[in-house]
Design an enzyme around this catalytic site. Sequence first.
Site, PDB file in Angstrom:
ATOM      1  N   LYS A 257       0.852  -1.194   0.000  1.00 48.31           N
ATOM      2  CA  LYS A 257       0.000   0.000   0.000  1.00 48.31           C
ATOM      3  C   LYS A 257       0.882   1.237   0.000  1.00 48.31           C
ATOM      4  O   LYS A 257       1.758   1.382   0.857  1.00 48.31           O
ATOM      5  CB  LYS A 257      -0.906  -0.005   1.232  1.00 48.31           C
ATOM      6  N   ASP A 262      -2.335  10.653   3.617  1.00 47.86           N
ATOM      7  CA  ASP A 262      -3.709  10.238   3.895  1.00 47.86           C
ATOM      8  C   ASP A 262      -4.384  11.241   4.818  1.00 47.86           C
ATOM      9  O   ASP A 262      -4.184  11.225   6.027  1.00 47.86           O
ATOM     10  CB  ASP A 262      -3.706   8.841   4.542  1.00 47.86           C
ATOM     11  N   LYS A 269      -9.437  13.123   8.833  1.00 48.97           N
ATOM     12  CA  LYS A 269      -8.792  12.757  10.099  1.00 48.97           C
ATOM     13  C   LYS A 269      -8.666  13.991  10.996  1.00 48.97           C
ATOM     14  O   LYS A 269      -8.640  15.127  10.514  1.00 48.97           O
ATOM     15  CB  LYS A 269      -7.384  12.200   9.836  1.00 48.97           C
ATOM     16  N   ASP A 280       1.867   6.525   5.496  1.00 50.40           N
ATOM     17  CA  ASP A 280       0.867   5.571   5.011  1.00 50.40           C
ATOM     18  C   ASP A 280       1.315   4.873   3.730  1.00 50.40           C
ATOM     19  O   ASP A 280       0.576   4.053   3.185  1.00 50.40           O
ATOM     20  CB  ASP A 280      -0.472   6.279   4.796  1.00 50.40           C
ATOM     21  N   ASP A 339     -11.875   7.149   4.749  1.00 48.74           N
ATOM     22  CA  ASP A 339     -10.594   6.917   5.417  1.00 48.74           C
ATOM     23  C   ASP A 339     -10.229   5.430   5.432  1.00 48.74           C
ATOM     24  O   ASP A 339      -9.165   5.069   5.901  1.00 48.74           O
ATOM     25  CB  ASP A 339     -10.623   7.473   6.843  1.00 48.74           C
ATOM     26  N   GLU A 341      -9.411   3.784   2.839  1.00 47.09           N
ATOM     27  CA  GLU A 341      -9.038   3.843   1.422  1.00 47.09           C
ATOM     28  C   GLU A 341      -7.999   2.819   1.021  1.00 47.09           C
ATOM     29  O   GLU A 341      -7.899   2.439  -0.147  1.00 47.09           O
ATOM     30  CB  GLU A 341      -8.547   5.251   1.069  1.00 47.09           C
ATOM     31  N   ARG A 343      -7.701  -0.348   1.594  1.00 47.75           N
ATOM     32  CA  ARG A 343      -8.275  -1.595   1.052  1.00 47.75           C
ATOM     33  C   ARG A 343      -8.850  -1.379  -0.342  1.00 47.75           C
ATOM     34  O   ARG A 343      -8.929  -2.315  -1.131  1.00 47.75           O
ATOM     35  CB  ARG A 343      -9.328  -2.132   2.017  1.00 47.75           C
TER      36      ARG A 343
END
Length: 487
Positions: A257, A262, A269, A280, A339, A341, A343
């Site tokens: 990933k 993010d 967030k 991230d 959030d 995201e 996956r």
Amino acid sequence: MDFQIFTGNPAELTADTLVVTINDNGELSASAEKIDSASGGAIQARISAKDVTGSAGSSLTLYSLANTQANRTVIAGSGKENLNAVDANKIASTIGKAIAGKTGTAAVDVSALATDSRPQAWWAEQIVLAVHAAQYKFIATLPGKEPSPALDTLVWIGEDVKTALTVADAKGLGTSYAKELGNMPPNICTPTYLADEAQKLSDAAGFSCKVYDEKEMEEMGAGAFYSVAKGSSEPGKLIIMEYKGAGKEAPHMIVGKGITFDTGGISLKPGAKMDEMKYDMCGAASVLGTMKTIAELKPAINVVAIITSAENMPAGDASKPGDVVTTLSGQTVEILNTDAEGRLVLCDALTLGIRDYKPATCVDVATLTGACMAALGKVNSGLFTTDEELATELNTAGAYSGDRVWRLPLEDDYQSLLDSNFADIANIGGPLAGATTAACFLSRFTEGTRWAHVDIAGPAWGGDGTSKGATGRPVPLLTTYLLNKVS
């Protein structure tokens, strides 16, 4: 770093730094006894003065001992006879720090610590990795800062473990590379930057490298990936690197990933510590670091590495909670939280990789859920798989490398938490079992492939203030796992 093996009297060995050990009872190793004898009892004198205790992780440096050829002699404490993993890692780290940051030659004898479970080859690997960790310093955006001095030569006193030393050096290079990418500011380390890094590494190593941009992903039907990437002015990228070292054997696939920043998207967030969301992309960084190690060692194995990279931003065209998108697999997803995201970008990467490369195994690594970090902290990565053999392989690799995993449930009972009235699947499963429902989501896209998911949300970075930084995990785990597959 160059490596040599030495079996003679350490008192006669010319080195900038020499490391010998004593245990917590004050007993000297064979090499320590020879240094003590040559120097007229210098080490015993320091033990009598209680300047060194022999406890695990302790050390004392003595300079220019009489009748020895080392500029510095480090007395490292080796602790108790039956070391636990924490103390063993403390010792390796202490020795690594003692010999790192200095040019020239270091000689190390830890043969007194070798056991069946931790042979000299294991100690050699851990100490070399510790040297790399101690030498790593981020200076890319610090003008005027100089890199740490690099050790030129490591002399291993004892068994011929040159292969272990060479492998460890490659793992260390890969881990430091992953740290460098993880620490890079997000205005520099964009999806395009990762694609460029992958291409440079591939060109140098002879890998093939293919990069799809977000429009190409949209056109091929990867609606989940596109739903994340389209909210940013930085174009998303899906990067595929292929190493062929074993003829026509089915490859082993690793997927990372790479959300280079993010914000949480529309499901924004909190502002506190949001700067840490540059990390991230540490899954992507670890995949690149693993391929750096593969490039150094050129093992007899086939590896496909996929990096799925985007920014998750709250722009006017960002996805909204309640949107329904169609994945590359044809399954539809209701986005209940933007959030979640990671996956979404991973599921299309898994579908594409499995479809195009038919891997023998697939392991994805991702800073996926705060729930996993809440459960396991920053010690273990979460391991999810229904494949017992694959679980054993990853557990074994984690235990050996010190880059440990802890298995969490991936049972069918949890799948219903992802039910949606408006799509085949929702992208979140409610407030409970968040790490497991994230893994359940990804499992829907693995098509019977031998697959495991490793959630690195906790171990990927750590520290506060000036100690904050990427750890390079799980490069040691992934490289050990893949190298164990070489026949």
